[in-house]
Motif scaffolding. Structure first.
Motif, PDB file in Angstrom:
ATOM      1  N   VAL A  72     -35.329  62.004  39.987  1.00 57.07           N
ATOM      2  CA  VAL A  72     -35.290  60.599  40.382  1.00 57.07           C
ATOM      3  C   VAL A  72     -34.710  59.762  39.252  1.00 57.07           C
ATOM      4  O   VAL A  72     -35.042  59.965  38.086  1.00 57.07           O
ATOM      5  CB  VAL A  72     -36.724  60.095  40.717  1.00 57.07           C
ATOM      6  N   ARG A  73     -33.845  58.832  39.614  1.00 56.24           N
ATOM      7  CA  ARG A  73     -33.360  57.830  38.665  1.00 56.24           C
ATOM      8  C   ARG A  73     -34.167  56.568  38.924  1.00 56.24           C
ATOM      9  O   ARG A  73     -34.254  56.111  40.062  1.00 56.24           O
ATOM     10  CB  ARG A  73     -31.878  57.552  38.872  1.00 56.24           C
ATOM     11  N   LEU A  74     -34.777  56.012  37.884  1.00 59.63           N
ATOM     12  CA  LEU A  74     -35.566  54.799  38.051  1.00 59.63           C
ATOM     13  C   LEU A  74     -34.658  53.630  38.420  1.00 59.63           C
ATOM     14  O   LEU A  74     -33.634  53.403  37.780  1.00 59.63           O
ATOM     15  CB  LEU A  74     -36.333  54.466  36.773  1.00 59.63           C
ATOM     16  N   GLY A  75     -35.048  52.890  39.435  1.00 57.15           N
ATOM     17  CA  GLY A  75     -34.262  51.757  39.904  1.00 57.15           C
ATOM     18  C   GLY A  75     -34.446  50.511  39.064  1.00 57.15           C
ATOM     19  O   GLY A  75     -33.674  49.569  39.185  1.00 57.15           O
ATOM     20  N   ASP A  76     -35.455  50.491  38.187  1.00 53.68           N
ATOM     21  CA  ASP A  76     -35.732  49.279  37.414  1.00 53.68           C
ATOM     22  C   ASP A  76     -35.647  49.493  35.905  1.00 53.68           C
ATOM     23  O   ASP A  76     -36.119  48.669  35.127  1.00 53.68           O
ATOM     24  CB  ASP A  76     -37.101  48.715  37.791  1.00 53.68           C
ATOM     25  N   PHE A  77     -35.034  50.597  35.487  1.00 59.20           N
ATOM     26  CA  PHE A  77     -34.875  50.859  34.061  1.00 59.20           C
ATOM     27  C   PHE A  77     -33.625  51.708  33.871  1.00 59.20           C
ATOM     28  O   PHE A  77     -33.520  52.791  34.437  1.00 59.20           O
ATOM     29  CB  PHE A  77     -36.098  51.593  33.507  1.00 59.20           C
ATOM     30  N   PHE A  78     -32.674  51.230  33.075  1.00 54.04           N
ATOM     31  CA  PHE A  78     -31.423  51.954  32.868  1.00 54.04           C
ATOM     32  C   PHE A  78     -31.509  52.780  31.591  1.00 54.04           C
ATOM     33  O   PHE A  78     -31.034  52.380  30.534  1.00 54.04           O
ATOM     34  CB  PHE A  78     -30.240  50.979  32.807  1.00 54.04           C
ATOM     35  N   ALA A  79     -32.145  53.939  31.702  1.00 55.98           N
ATOM     36  CA  ALA A  79     -32.303  54.834  30.555  1.00 55.98           C
ATOM     37  C   ALA A  79     -30.976  55.515  30.244  1.00 55.98           C
ATOM     38  O   ALA A  79     -30.172  55.780  31.137  1.00 55.98           O
ATOM     39  CB  ALA A  79     -33.363  55.891  30.859  1.00 55.98           C
ATOM     40  N   PRO A  80     -30.744  55.835  28.959  1.00 55.81           N
ATOM     41  CA  PRO A  80     -29.551  56.595  28.618  1.00 55.81           C
ATOM     42  C   PRO A  80     -29.642  58.008  29.187  1.00 55.81           C
ATOM     43  O   PRO A  80     -30.734  58.540  29.371  1.00 55.81           O
ATOM     44  CB  PRO A  80     -29.551  56.614  27.092  1.00 55.81           C
ATOM     45  N   GLU A  81     -28.500  58.593  29.475  1.00 51.58           N
ATOM     46  CA  GLU A  81     -28.454  59.989  29.901  1.00 51.58           C
ATOM     47  C   GLU A  81     -28.940  60.863  28.758  1.00 51.58           C
ATOM     48  O   GLU A  81     -28.882  60.465  27.585  1.00 51.58           O
ATOM     49  CB  GLU A  81     -27.030  60.382  30.294  1.00 51.58           C
ATOM     50  N   LEU A  82     -29.428  62.063  29.081  1.00 56.92           N
ATOM     51  CA  LEU A  82     -29.987  62.943  28.050  1.00 56.92           C
ATOM     52  C   LEU A  82     -29.011  63.227  26.908  1.00 56.92           C
ATOM     53  O   LEU A  82     -29.421  63.309  25.753  1.00 56.92           O
ATOM     54  CB  LEU A  82     -30.445  64.260  28.673  1.00 56.92           C
ATOM     55  N   GLU A  83     -27.727  63.369  27.211  1.00 56.38           N
ATOM     56  CA  GLU A  83     -26.754  63.704  26.168  1.00 56.38           C
ATOM     57  C   GLU A  83     -26.291  62.477  25.385  1.00 56.38           C
ATOM     58  O   GLU A  83     -25.583  62.603  24.400  1.00 56.38           O
ATOM     59  CB  GLU A  83     -25.555  64.449  26.766  1.00 56.38           C
ATOM     60  N   GLU A  84     -26.688  61.287  25.801  1.00 57.05           N
ATOM     61  CA  GLU A  84     -26.328  60.059  25.095  1.00 57.05           C
ATOM     62  C   GLU A  84     -27.349  59.763  24.000  1.00 57.05           C
ATOM     63  O   GLU A  84     -28.490  60.248  24.054  1.00 57.05           O
ATOM     64  CB  GLU A  84     -26.280  58.879  26.070  1.00 57.05           C
ATOM     65  N   PRO A  85     -26.968  58.962  23.002  1.00 62.56           N
ATOM     66  CA  PRO A  85     -27.946  58.563  21.982  1.00 62.56           C
ATOM     67  C   PRO A  85     -29.157  57.901  22.636  1.00 62.56           C
ATOM     68  O   PRO A  85     -29.006  57.037  23.500  1.00 62.56           O
ATOM     69  CB  PRO A  85     -27.172  57.568  21.113  1.00 62.56           C
ATOM     70  N   GLY A  86     -30.335  58.325  22.251  1.00 61.42           N
ATOM     71  CA  GLY A  86     -31.567  57.768  22.796  1.00 61.42           C
ATOM     72  C   GLY A  86     -32.058  58.435  24.064  1.00 61.42           C
ATOM     73  O   GLY A  86     -33.163  58.144  24.526  1.00 61.42           O
ATOM     74  N   GLY A  87     -31.276  59.344  24.630  1.00 63.54           N
ATOM     75  CA  GLY A  87     -31.656  59.997  25.882  1.00 63.54           C
ATOM     76  C   GLY A  87     -32.901  60.854  25.754  1.00 63.54           C
ATOM     77  O   GLY A  87     -33.819  60.773  26.575  1.00 63.54           O
ATOM     78  N   ALA A  88     -32.959  61.675  24.720  1.00 59.44           N
ATOM     79  CA  ALA A  88     -34.129  62.536  24.517  1.00 59.44           C
ATOM     80  C   ALA A  88     -35.378  61.702  24.239  1.00 59.44           C
ATOM     81  O   ALA A  88     -36.469  62.014  24.731  1.00 59.44           O
ATOM     82  CB  ALA A  88     -33.876  63.515  23.373  1.00 59.44           C
ATOM     83  N   GLU A  89     -35.214  60.613  23.493  1.00 60.74           N
ATOM     84  CA  GLU A  89     -36.346  59.733  23.194  1.00 60.74           C
ATOM     85  C   GLU A  89     -36.854  59.051  24.462  1.00 60.74           C
ATOM     86  O   GLU A  89     -38.068  58.894  24.642  1.00 60.74           O
ATOM     87  CB  GLU A  89     -35.949  58.692  22.149  1.00 60.74           C
ATOM     88  N   ALA A  90     -35.939  58.638  25.333  1.00 59.93           N
ATOM     89  CA  ALA A  90     -36.329  57.999  26.592  1.00 59.93           C
ATOM     90  C   ALA A  90     -37.124  58.972  27.457  1.00 59.93           C
ATOM     91  O   ALA A  90     -38.148  58.603  28.045  1.00 59.93           O
ATOM     92  CB  ALA A  90     -35.098  57.494  27.339  1.00 59.93           C
ATOM     93  N   LYS A  91     -36.678  60.216  27.518  1.00 61.02           N
ATOM     94  CA  LYS A  91     -37.391  61.223  28.303  1.00 61.02           C
ATOM     95  C   LYS A  91     -38.781  61.470  27.725  1.00 61.02           C
ATOM     96  O   LYS A  91     -39.764  61.549  28.469  1.00 61.02           O
ATOM     97  CB  LYS A  91     -36.596  62.530  28.337  1.00 61.02           C
ATOM     98  N   SER A  92     -38.864  61.559  26.408  1.00 57.65           N
ATOM     99  CA  SER A  92     -40.146  61.793  25.754  1.00 57.65           C
ATOM    100  C   SER A  92     -41.122  60.642  26.016  1.00 57.65           C
ATOM    101  O   SER A  92     -42.302  60.871  26.297  1.00 57.65           O
ATOM    102  CB  SER A  92     -39.924  61.974  24.247  1.00 57.65           C
TER     103      SER A  92
END
Length: 75
Positions: A3-23
């Motif tokens: 699922v992609r959250l409709g109310d938060f534009f998280a970076p993709e996993l391979e982008e800077p900050g992606g792993a942190e957003a997932k964590s």
């Protein structure tokens, strides 16, 4: 289901900050009941608005230091 959250534009996993957003998402929600209302599809994912109790997950991510980026994000 991915699922992609409709109310938060998280970076993709391979982008800077992606792993942190997932964590951060995992720390806030893993093992807790989350309710999602699915909307349209974007590529291979469903876009959904998700809540943990009465709180939108996007609001929770922002309140806990989540950084928004990703496609469609504008300052």
């Amino acid at each position: 289901i991915e699922v992609r959250l409709g109310d938060f534009f998280a970076p993709e996993l391979e982008e800077p900050g992606g792993a942190e957003a997932k964590s951060l998402l995992q720390r806030l929600t893993l093992g807790r009941p989350v309710v999602c209302r699915a909307g349209r599809r974007s590529y291979d994912r469903v876009i959904a608005h998700c809540r943990l109790g009465a709180r939108p997950i996007g609001d929770m991510l922002r309140a806990n230091g989540g950084i928004e980026a990703g496609r469609g994000w504008r300052r």
